[in-house]
Design a protein around this motif. Structure first.
Motif, PDB file in Angstrom:
ATOM      1  N   ARG A   1       0.873  -1.149   0.131  1.00 31.86           N
ATOM      2  CA  ARG A   1      -0.151  -0.012   0.039  1.00 31.86           C
ATOM      3  C   ARG A   1       0.863   1.344   0.042  1.00 31.86           C
ATOM      4  NH1 ARG A   1      -5.359  -1.388   2.487  1.00 31.86           N
ATOM      5  NH2 ARG A   1      -5.271  -3.538   2.515  1.00 31.86           N
TER       6      ARG A   1
ATOM      7  N   LYS B   1       6.529  11.156   2.400  1.00 33.82           N
ATOM      8  CA  LYS B   1       5.224  11.103   2.485  1.00 33.82           C
ATOM      9  C   LYS B   1       4.975  11.403   0.791  1.00 33.82           C
ATOM     10  CE  LYS B   1       1.398  12.633   4.941  1.00 33.82           C
ATOM     11  NZ  LYS B   1       0.399  13.636   4.264  1.00 33.82           N
TER      12      LYS B   1
ATOM     13  N   ASN C   1       5.827   8.843  -1.258  1.00 29.94           N
ATOM     14  CA  ASN C   1       4.820   7.482  -0.692  1.00 29.94           C
ATOM     15  C   ASN C   1       5.664   6.500  -0.690  1.00 29.94           C
ATOM     16  OD1 ASN C   1       3.018   5.425  -0.252  1.00 29.94           O
ATOM     17  ND2 ASN C   1       1.384   6.889  -0.671  1.00 29.94           N
TER      18      ASN C   1
HETATM   19  C1  LIG Z   1       0.374   6.192   0.234  1.00 26.65           C
HETATM   20  O1  LIG Z   1      -0.271   5.745  -0.933  1.00 26.65           O
HETATM   21  C2  LIG Z   1      -1.294   4.866  -0.405  1.00 26.65           C
HETATM   22  C3  LIG Z   1      -2.200   4.504  -1.593  1.00 26.65           C
HETATM   23  O2  LIG Z   1      -1.512   4.051  -2.452  1.00 26.65           O
HETATM   24  C4  LIG Z   1      -2.192   5.678   0.528  1.00 26.65           C
HETATM   25  O3  LIG Z   1      -3.349   4.990   1.177  1.00 26.65           O
HETATM   26  C5  LIG Z   1      -1.218   6.177   1.539  1.00 26.65           C
HETATM   27  O4  LIG Z   1      -2.035   7.165   2.639  1.00 26.65           O
HETATM   28  C6  LIG Z   1      -0.066   6.880   1.284  1.00 26.65           C
HETATM   29  N1  LIG Z   1       0.681   7.230   2.367  1.00 26.65           N
HETATM   30  C7  LIG Z   1       1.423   8.249   2.487  1.00 26.65           C
HETATM   31  C8  LIG Z   1       2.218   8.471   3.821  1.00 26.65           C
HETATM   32  O5  LIG Z   1       1.170   9.293   2.019  1.00 26.65           O
END
Ligand SMILES: *[C@@H]1O[C@H](CO)[C@@H](O)[C@H](O)[C@H]1NC(C)=O
Ligand SMILES: *[C@@H]1O[C@H](CO)[C@@H](O)[C@H](O)[C@H]1NC(C)=O
Ligand SMILES: *[C@@H]1O[C@H](CO)[C@@H](O)[C@H](O)[C@H]1NC(C)=O
Length: 732
Positions: A126, A199, A202
């Motif tokens: 994820r 973040k 991601n």
């Molecule tokens: C990373 O991406 C996922 C979806 O693929 C999302 O649910 C998640 O919140 C994101 N995490 C951050 C830390 O942005």
């Protein structure tokens, strides 16, 4: 439980049990995946990587081919920036923006599973980018506190493998402006520990090694897992089966070990699969089309059975005119063996290069020179190195090894009856012997295949092309601290060249050279304890082992048994040894060699203990005579602690016969050492009580008869030539 949490639980459960499509969007299709790797050279490790990629149908884009590697030392120190530069450039060329990019190293990586599982686990993480994780922080320990904590598994980032969507990977490398030898790991680590960047791009870590297993720092956590027809690595603490296995840092040997199995190199179901691929068949080639082999023989210490070595060399199945011999014989003791071989057979070979003791080369120098002899000879296709203590029983060894088509490959040989072999399965931290988990299974033939190993010696085949590329260094065998073989293997490993050992066939064994004395004429006679198998092959009659089952024991006279025991060579060597020693007794009744000093029935003889052969002779009696005695005289057991063992010489003008007498023994062994009609006329033995004679003794055959009381006997006259017999009075 409140309703809301129940609902939440239900939702989570649904998500877990439903296909991924409902939670994460569609399951990514295999076509979306692109594997990108940097390989400036086609190393053996790279070829292994490609094999595993092909096995699972990964689509691989190789970048940096042919480019000079400036990303730092492959073994140590930070570096790897060049990889980031190349990746950044390569991503610009990828048109399909939906691609998922797996960026991994390749020299020390194998795939343990396919794209489908990889993508599924990626989606389950994820995140848009997933990095491999490590237990150790590197290269900058000071950054430890900045790393987010993880609940389970590894906390630190490894740059040797990551996977992500193309746009996110592009963002990841967008800011790269470093030098080629800057650390890629540090670059990615700094992005990862920056919460904002982590973040926005991601990024997460594969802390539990569901996708990536970096071996450095985790060796104890990873074991092989054999499942139906395939092999994986299991990460024990997380109980996961990673898809990508990476021998990062100083774990090249462990990835070589794992790569001997993963993904299907060797399995319990089908044995060795990889070693049946890319063979180079020789069958059907004309003699002149055979690869040219420099066959090097190293004689570096006094060694038993050297004449047998050369007899075997002649029988090696390979066109001799496609072999150039390189013989390094530093040992003066063996000069006569080498020169008689070269005199009789040297001209059969394409060429002979001989390095004698007068050149005063040490072991490393002559081996360096041997390699160079092939390297500089444009015709040389292979270098086959053989130490003279190697006993190659398999006449097809050279062909088999060439057909295996590997950079360096040794036939597995072992020391008879011992757990000693010409390869090591593992290496200790300081570079010495360590036993791999599969070592005993390989040596004892429970696992059969072609194995990537860190050390081999004594006999191996090297491709000349490797000598002219990776191994151009002239002084491969030279080292201040290591012996020549260890130096060689160390250098080969450092160049990333793979060494294999094959136990696909029985090839042979290796002699012990310990306790080899050279003060006799036929020193091999003394090898009955040190090298019993070779001693038996050389000196025991080829029919001896079947005398019981095939009823070869004859009874020429009552209670007299007659059977083959010595080979012709044994007879000849024993006679020559005695003549060489030459101190035959005078045949008088006074004999200081025996207890009491008086001999009733004297012969012209030499006692075994005069040539220091008492111990060996007793061993011979125990091993080869006692079992027969016990069969033929049931209930009688002998320890063969004999007082008298000797060789007798009968000659018409010296002592032609022996008058009737009883032997001072419980039973007597009398072995004919030469042939009637060829070496002498007359001779034989007559038992008076039965008026029965053995008129035509057979060379190498033993007569066994009771000594005292019943078997009063005489030695019949030798009328021409010289007759020799070996006699033992066994008591009790
Ligand atoms: C990373 O991406 C996922 C979806 O693929 C999302 O649910 C998640 O919140 C994101 N995490 C951050 C830390 O942005
Ligand atoms: C790889 O592709 C070939 C045909 O393209 C197919 O036969 C084979 O089963 C595939 N292997 C795997 C592991 O998917
Ligand atoms: C062994 O026996 C065979 C016949 O069975 C014979 O031809 C051969 O010569 C024998 N070998 C020796 C060394 O006596």
């Amino acid at each position: 439980m409140r309703l809301s949490s129940l609902l939440l639980l239900a939702a989570v459960l649904a998500c877990v049990s439903l296909p991924l499509t409902s939670c994460e969007g569609k399951q990514l299709s295999k076509e979306k995946l692109l594997v990108v790797t940097v390989a400036t050279k086609e190393t053996d490790g790279f070829r292994r990587f490609l094999r595993t990629a092909k096995h699972f149908n990964y689509t691989v884009k190789v970048i940096g081919r042919g480019e000079k590697w400036k990303g730092g030392d492959y073994m140590g120190a930070p570096g790897g920036g060049q990889k980031v530069r190349l990746l950044k450039a390569a991503l610009e060329e990828v048109k399909d923006q939906d691609k998922v990019i797996l960026f991994i190293d390749s020299y020390d990586v194998v795939f343990a599973s396919g794209p489908k599982e990889l993508l599924k686990k990626f989606q389950q993480a994820r995140h848009k980018v997933v990095f491999s994780s490590e237990t150790l922080i590197w290269p900058d320990r000071h950054l430890e506190d900045k790393h987010p904590h993880v609940r389970e598994g590894n906390r630190f980032l490894g740059s040797g493998g990551f996977i992500g969507y193309l746009p996110n990977i592009k963002e990841l490398v967008a800011d790269w402006s470093g030098e080629d030898d800057d650390s890629d790991q540090l670059f990615f680590t700094k992005i990862y520990i920056d919460a904002a960047k982590r973040k926005s791009i991601n990024i997460t870590l594969d802390s539990k090694c569901r996708l990536f297993q970096n071996l450095h720092g985790s060796l104890d956590e990873v074991v092989l897992k054999f499942e139906d027809g395939r092999v994986r690595a299991r990460n024990l603490p997380s109980d996961t089966l990673p898809v990508v296995i990476h021998g990062n840092g100083p774990t090249k040997l462990q990835i070589n070990y794992l790569g001997n199995y993963i993904p299907n190199t060797w399995t319990f179901e089908s044995g060795c699969t990889a070693c049946k691929e890319q063979l180079l068949p020789l069958a059907g080639l004309k003699e002149s089309e055979h690869p040219l082999v420099v066959l090097a023989i190293f004689i570096q210490q006094p060694t038993p059975f050297v004449t047998v070595f050369f007899e075997r060399l002649l029988k090696l199945q390979y066109p001799k005119n496609r072999i150039k011999l390189f013989i390094d014989s530093r040992e003066t003791h063996h000069e006569r063996h080498v020169s008689s071989f070269l005199r009789d057979h040297g001209s059969l070979y394409h060429e002979v290069k001989f390095i004698g003791p007068e050149e005063k080369m040490d072991g490393a120098e002559s081996r360096n020179l041997g390699f160079d002899f092939c390297r500089k000879d444009a015709d040389c296709d292979y270098f086959f190195s053989m130490d003279v203590e190697v006993v190659l029983k398999n006449e097809n060894t050279l062909k088999i090894l060439i057909e295996q088509n590997l950079p360096i490959v040794a036939p597995m040989i072992t020391r008879a009856g011992r757990l000693w072999s010409n390869f090591w399965g593992g290496l200790s931290a300081d570079g010495y012997y360590a036993r791999s988990e599969d070592y005993v299974d390989i040596v004892q033939g429970r696992r059969v295949g072609v194995w990537n190993v860190p050390y081999l010696s004594s006999v191996y085949l090297v491709k000349a092309s490797v000598l002219r590329s990776e191994l151009t260094d002239f002084e491969l065998f030279t080292s201040h601290t290591l012996d020549p073989d260890m130096a060689f293997c160390h250098n080969v490993r450092a160049k990333g060249v793979f060494m294999f050992v094959s136990n696909m066939h029985t090839f042979g064994r290796i002699l012990s050279t310990e306790n080899y004395q050279t003060n006799h004429l036929h020193n091999d006679l003394w090898q009955i304890s040190e090298n019993p198998v070779d001693w038996e092959e050389r000196y025991i009659n080829e029919n001896y082992t079947r005398i019981m089952q095939d009823k070869l024991i004859e009874t020429p006279c009552p209670d007299v048994y007659w059977f083959p025991v010595f080979s012709d060579v044994a007879c000849d060597h024993l006679v020559e040894e005695m003549e060489h020693f030459g101190k035959w007794s005078g045949g008088g009744s006074k004999d200081t060699r025996i207890q009491g000093g008086y001999e009733n029935v004297p012969t012209i003889d030499i006692h075994m203990n005069q040539i220091n052969y008492e111990k060996e002779w007793q061993k011979f009696l125990l091993e080869y005579i006692a079992p027969i005695t016990e069969k033929m005289y049931p209930g009688y057991y002998t320890r063969c602690s004999t007082p008298l063992n000797f060789v007798v010489r009968y000659k018409p003008d010296e002592q032609p016969l022996l008058v009737p007498h009883h032997d001072a023994s419980t039973f007597t062994i009398n072995i004919a050492l030469n042939s009637k009609g060829v070496d002498y006329q007359g001779g034989g033995c007559r038992f008076l009580r039965y008026d029965c004679s053995v008129q035509a003794p057979r060379k190498g055959w033993a007569l066994m008869h009771p000594g005292r009381l019943t078997h009063y006997h005489e030695g019949l006259p030798t009328t021409a030539g010289v007759r020799y017999i070996a006699v033992s009075f066994v008591d009790p």
